[in-house]
Design a protein around this motif. Structure first.
Motif, PDB file in Angstrom:
ATOM      1  N   SER A   1       0.836  -1.208   0.000  1.00  0.00           N
ATOM      2  CA  SER A   1       0.000   0.000   0.000  1.00  0.00           C
ATOM      3  C   SER A   1       0.866   1.253   0.000  1.00  0.00           C
ATOM      4  O   SER A   1       0.526   2.243  -0.656  1.00  0.00           O
ATOM      5  N   ASP A   2       2.001   1.219   0.690  1.00  0.00           N
ATOM      6  CA  ASP A   2       2.929   2.351   0.651  1.00  0.00           C
ATOM      7  C   ASP A   2       3.502   2.547  -0.752  1.00  0.00           C
ATOM      8  O   ASP A   2       3.657   3.685  -1.214  1.00  0.00           O
ATOM      9  N   GLU A   3       3.799   1.442  -1.450  1.00  0.00           N
ATOM     10  CA  GLU A   3       4.313   1.545  -2.821  1.00  0.00           C
ATOM     11  C   GLU A   3       3.263   2.136  -3.763  1.00  0.00           C
ATOM     12  O   GLU A   3       3.588   2.982  -4.596  1.00  0.00           O
ATOM     13  N   ILE A   4       2.028   1.693  -3.629  1.00  0.00           N
ATOM     14  CA  ILE A   4       0.968   2.221  -4.491  1.00  0.00           C
ATOM     15  C   ILE A   4       0.743   3.702  -4.194  1.00  0.00           C
ATOM     16  O   ILE A   4       0.593   4.511  -5.117  1.00  0.00           O
ATOM     17  N   ALA A   5       0.743   4.079  -2.921  1.00  0.00           N
ATOM     18  CA  ALA A   5       0.596   5.496  -2.564  1.00  0.00           C
ATOM     19  C   ALA A   5       1.749   6.315  -3.145  1.00  0.00           C
ATOM     20  O   ALA A   5       1.538   7.430  -3.645  1.00  0.00           O
ATOM     21  N   ALA A   6       2.959   5.773  -3.108  1.00  0.00           N
ATOM     22  CA  ALA A   6       4.115   6.464  -3.697  1.00  0.00           C
ATOM     23  C   ALA A   6       3.953   6.593  -5.210  1.00  0.00           C
ATOM     24  O   ALA A   6       4.312   7.628  -5.795  1.00  0.00           O
ATOM     25  N   ASP A   7       3.386   5.567  -5.850  1.00  0.00           N
ATOM     26  CA  ASP A   7       3.129   5.644  -7.295  1.00  0.00           C
ATOM     27  C   ASP A   7       2.125   6.744  -7.625  1.00  0.00           C
ATOM     28  O   ASP A   7       2.241   7.419  -8.647  1.00  0.00           O
ATOM     29  N   VAL A   8       1.159   6.946  -6.752  1.00  0.00           N
ATOM     30  CA  VAL A   8       0.188   8.039  -6.955  1.00  0.00           C
ATOM     31  C   VAL A   8       0.891   9.378  -6.802  1.00  0.00           C
ATOM     32  O   VAL A   8       0.731  10.278  -7.632  1.00  0.00           O
ATOM     33  N   ARG A   9       1.700   9.500  -5.751  1.00  0.00           N
ATOM     34  CA  ARG A   9       2.418  10.770  -5.526  1.00  0.00           C
ATOM     35  C   ARG A   9       3.352  11.088  -6.684  1.00  0.00           C
ATOM     36  O   ARG A   9       3.513  12.247  -7.053  1.00  0.00           O
ATOM     37  N   SER A  10       3.964  10.059  -7.268  1.00  0.00           N
ATOM     38  CA  SER A  10       4.921  10.288  -8.356  1.00  0.00           C
ATOM     39  C   SER A  10       4.243  10.561  -9.694  1.00  0.00           C
ATOM     40  O   SER A  10       4.907  10.960 -10.645  1.00  0.00           O
ATOM     41  N   GLY A  11       2.941  10.300  -9.770  1.00  0.00           N
ATOM     42  CA  GLY A  11       2.227  10.531 -11.020  1.00  0.00           C
ATOM     43  C   GLY A  11       2.058   9.295 -11.878  1.00  0.00           C
ATOM     44  O   GLY A  11       1.474   9.362 -12.955  1.00  0.00           O
TER      45      GLY A  11
ATOM     46  N   ARG B   1      -6.635  -0.618   3.472  1.00  0.00           N
ATOM     47  CA  ARG B   1      -5.751   0.427   4.017  1.00  0.00           C
ATOM     48  C   ARG B   1      -5.796   1.690   3.161  1.00  0.00           C
ATOM     49  O   ARG B   1      -5.882   2.804   3.691  1.00  0.00           O
ATOM     50  N   LEU B   2      -5.743   1.545   1.840  1.00  0.00           N
ATOM     51  CA  LEU B   2      -5.779   2.711   0.956  1.00  0.00           C
ATOM     52  C   LEU B   2      -7.150   3.387   0.984  1.00  0.00           C
ATOM     53  O   LEU B   2      -7.248   4.608   0.900  1.00  0.00           O
ATOM     54  N   GLU B   3      -8.198   2.588   1.129  1.00  0.00           N
ATOM     55  CA  GLU B   3      -9.544   3.159   1.212  1.00  0.00           C
ATOM     56  C   GLU B   3      -9.724   3.936   2.517  1.00  0.00           C
ATOM     57  O   GLU B   3     -10.395   4.965   2.536  1.00  0.00           O
ATOM     58  N   ALA B   4      -9.101   3.479   3.587  1.00  0.00           N
ATOM     59  CA  ALA B   4      -9.202   4.144   4.889  1.00  0.00           C
ATOM     60  C   ALA B   4      -8.625   5.558   4.849  1.00  0.00           C
ATOM     61  O   ALA B   4      -9.109   6.446   5.552  1.00  0.00           O
ATOM     62  N   ILE B   5      -7.600   5.761   4.027  1.00  0.00           N
ATOM     63  CA  ILE B   5      -7.023   7.114   3.916  1.00  0.00           C
ATOM     64  C   ILE B   5      -7.607   7.876   2.724  1.00  0.00           C
ATOM     65  O   ILE B   5      -7.136   8.949   2.380  1.00  0.00           O
ATOM     66  N   GLU B   6      -8.620   7.253   2.098  1.00  0.00           N
ATOM     67  CA  GLU B   6      -9.327   7.851   0.970  1.00  0.00           C
ATOM     68  C   GLU B   6      -8.446   8.053  -0.261  1.00  0.00           C
ATOM     69  O   GLU B   6      -8.660   8.971  -1.054  1.00  0.00           O
ATOM     70  N   ALA B   7      -7.445   7.169  -0.418  1.00  0.00           N
ATOM     71  CA  ALA B   7      -6.563   7.233  -1.583  1.00  0.00           C
ATOM     72  C   ALA B   7      -7.193   6.538  -2.786  1.00  0.00           C
ATOM     73  O   ALA B   7      -6.811   6.804  -3.923  1.00  0.00           O
TER      74      ALA B   7
ATOM     75  N   THR C   1      -6.604  15.429  -1.781  1.00  0.00           N
ATOM     76  CA  THR C   1      -7.587  15.215  -0.719  1.00  0.00           C
ATOM     77  C   THR C   1      -7.067  14.329   0.401  1.00  0.00           C
ATOM     78  O   THR C   1      -7.641  14.314   1.477  1.00  0.00           O
ATOM     79  N   TRP C   2      -5.991  13.582   0.161  1.00  0.00           N
ATOM     80  CA  TRP C   2      -5.513  12.688   1.217  1.00  0.00           C
ATOM     81  C   TRP C   2      -4.038  12.835   1.555  1.00  0.00           C
ATOM     82  O   TRP C   2      -3.602  12.322   2.589  1.00  0.00           O
ATOM     83  N   LEU C   3      -3.266  13.533   0.756  1.00  0.00           N
ATOM     84  CA  LEU C   3      -1.858  13.731   1.110  1.00  0.00           C
ATOM     85  C   LEU C   3      -1.730  14.876   2.107  1.00  0.00           C
ATOM     86  O   LEU C   3      -2.358  15.920   1.948  1.00  0.00           O
ATOM     87  N   ARG C   4      -0.890  14.677   3.069  1.00  0.00           N
ATOM     88  CA  ARG C   4      -0.632  15.750   4.026  1.00  0.00           C
ATOM     89  C   ARG C   4       0.418  16.684   3.481  1.00  0.00           C
ATOM     90  O   ARG C   4       1.356  16.262   2.813  1.00  0.00           O
ATOM     91  N   LYS C   5       0.266  17.936   3.781  1.00  0.00           N
ATOM     92  CA  LYS C   5       1.262  18.921   3.359  1.00  0.00           C
ATOM     93  C   LYS C   5       2.487  18.798   4.267  1.00  0.00           C
ATOM     94  O   LYS C   5       2.368  18.568   5.454  1.00  0.00           O
TER      95      LYS C   5
END
Length: 79
Positions: free
Chosen positions: A11-21, A52-58, A74-78
């Protein structure tokens, strides 16, 4: 020191893939079967990833349609 559980690592890898575009808002994620094959884990592990990703609304899940990425603003913290 215990290893990080697979569902957290993935889930951390997928979230990182979203952040990277790699995945953009509205993109459909690969299927459970594809993710199982890619990460060499069981479908129950991928289900935990999605929980886990749904819980953070990713992501949002639509039965019969798939799993879609939400807007990271909407879900990344600044920093």
């Amino acid at each position: 020191m215990p290893a990080t559980p697979d569902y957290i690592r993935i889930s951390d890898e997928i979230a990182a893939d979203v952040r990277s575009g790699k995945y953009k808002p509205g993109d459909k994620l690969p299927s459970i079967a594809e993710l199982c094959s890619q990460y060499k884990v069981s479908s129950s592990t991928i289900q935990l990833v999605f929980v886990r990703l749904e819980a953070i609304e990713a992501i949002r899940r639509h039965q019969g349609k798939g799993v879609f990425v939400t807007d990271p603003k909407t879900w990344l913290r600044k920093p």
